[in-house]
Design an enzyme around this catalytic site. Structure first.
Site, PDB file in Angstrom:
ATOM      1  N   ASP A  10       0.872  -1.179   0.000  1.00 46.52           N
ATOM      2  CA  ASP A  10       0.000   0.000   0.000  1.00 46.52           C
ATOM      3  C   ASP A  10       0.908   1.228   0.000  1.00 46.52           C
ATOM      4  O   ASP A  10       2.121   1.122   0.210  1.00 46.52           O
ATOM      5  CB  ASP A  10      -0.907  -0.001   1.247  1.00 46.52           C
ATOM      6  CG  ASP A  10      -1.866   1.190   1.266  1.00 46.52           C
ATOM      7  OD1 ASP A  10      -2.432   1.520   0.203  1.00 46.52           O
ATOM      8  OD2 ASP A  10      -2.031   1.826   2.322  1.00 46.52           O
ATOM      9  N   SER A  11       0.293   2.392  -0.190  1.00 42.82           N
ATOM     10  CA  SER A  11       1.062   3.630  -0.113  1.00 42.82           C
ATOM     11  C   SER A  11       1.372   3.988   1.345  1.00 42.82           C
ATOM     12  O   SER A  11       2.145   4.901   1.595  1.00 42.82           O
ATOM     13  CB  SER A  11       0.255   4.757  -0.745  1.00 42.82           C
ATOM     14  OG  SER A  11      -0.968   4.900  -0.034  1.00 42.82           O
ATOM     15  N   CYS A  74      -4.355  -1.699  -1.874  1.00 43.32           N
ATOM     16  CA  CYS A  74      -4.502  -0.269  -2.142  1.00 43.32           C
ATOM     17  C   CYS A  74      -5.441  -0.150  -3.342  1.00 43.32           C
ATOM     18  O   CYS A  74      -5.194  -0.762  -4.387  1.00 43.32           O
ATOM     19  CB  CYS A  74      -3.138   0.321  -2.484  1.00 43.32           C
ATOM     20  SG  CYS A  74      -3.193   2.022  -3.086  1.00 43.32           S
ATOM     21  N   GLU A 153      -2.948   8.606   8.507  1.00 39.14           N
ATOM     22  CA  GLU A 153      -1.487   8.512   8.648  1.00 39.14           C
ATOM     23  C   GLU A 153      -1.000   9.304   9.873  1.00 39.14           C
ATOM     24  O   GLU A 153      -0.057   8.906  10.534  1.00 39.14           O
ATOM     25  CB  GLU A 153      -0.793   9.042   7.379  1.00 39.14           C
ATOM     26  CG  GLU A 153      -0.942   8.133   6.164  1.00 39.14           C
ATOM     27  CD  GLU A 153      -0.108   6.847   6.245  1.00 39.14           C
ATOM     28  OE1 GLU A 153       0.930   6.823   6.925  1.00 39.14           O
ATOM     29  OE2 GLU A 153      -0.537   5.843   5.615  1.00 39.14           O
ATOM     30  N   CYS A 185     -10.956   3.075  -0.204  1.00 37.33           N
ATOM     31  CA  CYS A 185      -9.547   3.373   0.058  1.00 37.33           C
ATOM     32  C   CYS A 185      -9.225   2.578   1.308  1.00 37.33           C
ATOM     33  O   CYS A 185      -9.988   2.626   2.277  1.00 37.33           O
ATOM     34  CB  CYS A 185      -9.356   4.871   0.306  1.00 37.33           C
ATOM     35  SG  CYS A 185      -7.715   5.283   0.937  1.00 37.33           S
ATOM     36  N   HIS A 187      -7.299   2.946   3.647  1.00 36.38           N
ATOM     37  CA  HIS A 187      -7.136   3.714   4.893  1.00 36.38           C
ATOM     38  C   HIS A 187      -8.473   3.910   5.620  1.00 36.38           C
ATOM     39  O   HIS A 187      -8.494   4.095   6.833  1.00 36.38           O
ATOM     40  CB  HIS A 187      -6.559   5.105   4.597  1.00 36.38           C
ATOM     41  CG  HIS A 187      -5.079   5.130   4.336  1.00 36.38           C
ATOM     42  ND1 HIS A 187      -4.528   4.649   3.173  1.00 36.38           N
ATOM     43  CD2 HIS A 187      -4.045   5.575   5.096  1.00 36.38           C
ATOM     44  CE1 HIS A 187      -3.209   4.819   3.219  1.00 36.38           C
ATOM     45  NE2 HIS A 187      -2.897   5.382   4.379  1.00 36.38           N
TER      46      HIS A 187
END
Ligand code: DGL
Length: 271
Positions: A10-11, A74, A153, A185, A187
């Protein structure tokens, strides 16, 4: 039978939402995870950049951990790089968009689905394509929410002071009369509570991770790649960003003491 690890990419920390479900459902499987925080957000990158970064990460996990399959945990990287990675890699690769689409179509009773995701995923139209392949009577209403990823994040997902931002960004989607909303997403499941509060209990939230883990299981079975030995499961974590910051979210979210290693971008660029 293979003891090799399943690779997750993932990012950032978002893919941990998928990894967590895999750790619960596939308890004898080893996992190797890389979060590319140094180049986040993928949601604002070009298709070419996302394909290049994703291939570098895949090659890193293959070289370092000899992974037996890759899960693109992701949505943005799945939308732009799934076919590209499938073409370039010899191991099985699966993404999260198809599983998320299946789960959403199964959930909606009125054929009206909302999608919240990065701007990149929304622009790609990947969810609409997958959903309409399954049922072309379903209407999809998409909304980019680029302010949510930094909130996760930066560990602000429990800060109820941020509820107003979430409400503001979901204003349009809330006016669409949907009964199902895809957390498009990886996240977003980390801030699920705030999202549910904003859309109300009548809207079913879809975390594509659940269906993705079912598909990982199927691929492992079909290709005879399952690990049947239950002992000594290992989880390895890598981040191109700050390891302490990554570990804080990982430890809390996974309820597991992660010791992520920092990997300089230069190391990935050489691959
Ligand atoms: N977690 C990623 C996704 O599922 C995106 C976050 C980013 O923009 O980098 O799309």
């Amino acid at each position: 039978m293979s003891k090799k690890a399943i690779g997750f990419m993932d990012s950032g920390v978002g893919g941990l939402t998928v990894a967590k479900l895999a750790m619960k459902e596939l308890q004898s499987e080893n996992i190797a995870y890389l979060g590319d925080e140094a180049r986040l957000p993928y949601g604002e990158k070009t298709k070419e950049e996302i394909q290049q970064y994703s291939l570098q990460i895949a090659n890193f996990l293959i070289k370092k951990e000899d992974i037996k399959m890759l899960v693109i945990a992701c949505n943005t990287a799945t939308s732009y790089a799934l076919d590209y990675l499938k073409k370039h890699l010899l191991i099985p690769v699966i993404g999260v968009v198809k599983p998320g689409s299946i789960a959403a179509v199964n959930s909606t009773k009125i054929n009206r689905i909302g999608l919240i995701a990065t701007n990149g995923t929304v622009k790609s139209g990947a969810y609409e394509k997958e959903i309409n392949k399954i049922n072309n009577n379903v209407k999809v209403f998409s909304q980019g929410c680029p302010r949510f990823v930094p909130m996760v994040e930066n560990q602000e997902y429990k800060d109820m002071g941020k509820q107003e931002i979430v409400n503001d960004d979901l204003l349009t989607i809330n006016s669409r009369n949907i009964d199902t909303l895809i957390l498009g997403c990886t996240h977003f499941p980390i801030m699920r509570e705030m999202i549910q509060k904003s859309v109300g209990d009548s809207v079913q939230l879809i975390d594509p991770g659940y269906e993705t883990v079912k598909q990982i299981k199927t691929v492992l079975q079909q290709q005879h790649l399952e690990n049947n030995e239950k002992r000594d499961t290992t989880y390895s974590f890598y981040t191109t960003g700050d390891a302490d910051k990554f570990n804080q979210v990982a430890n809390e979210w996974l309820n597991y003491e992660a010791h992520a290693k920092h990997i300089p971008i230069k190391e990935l660029e050489e691959l």
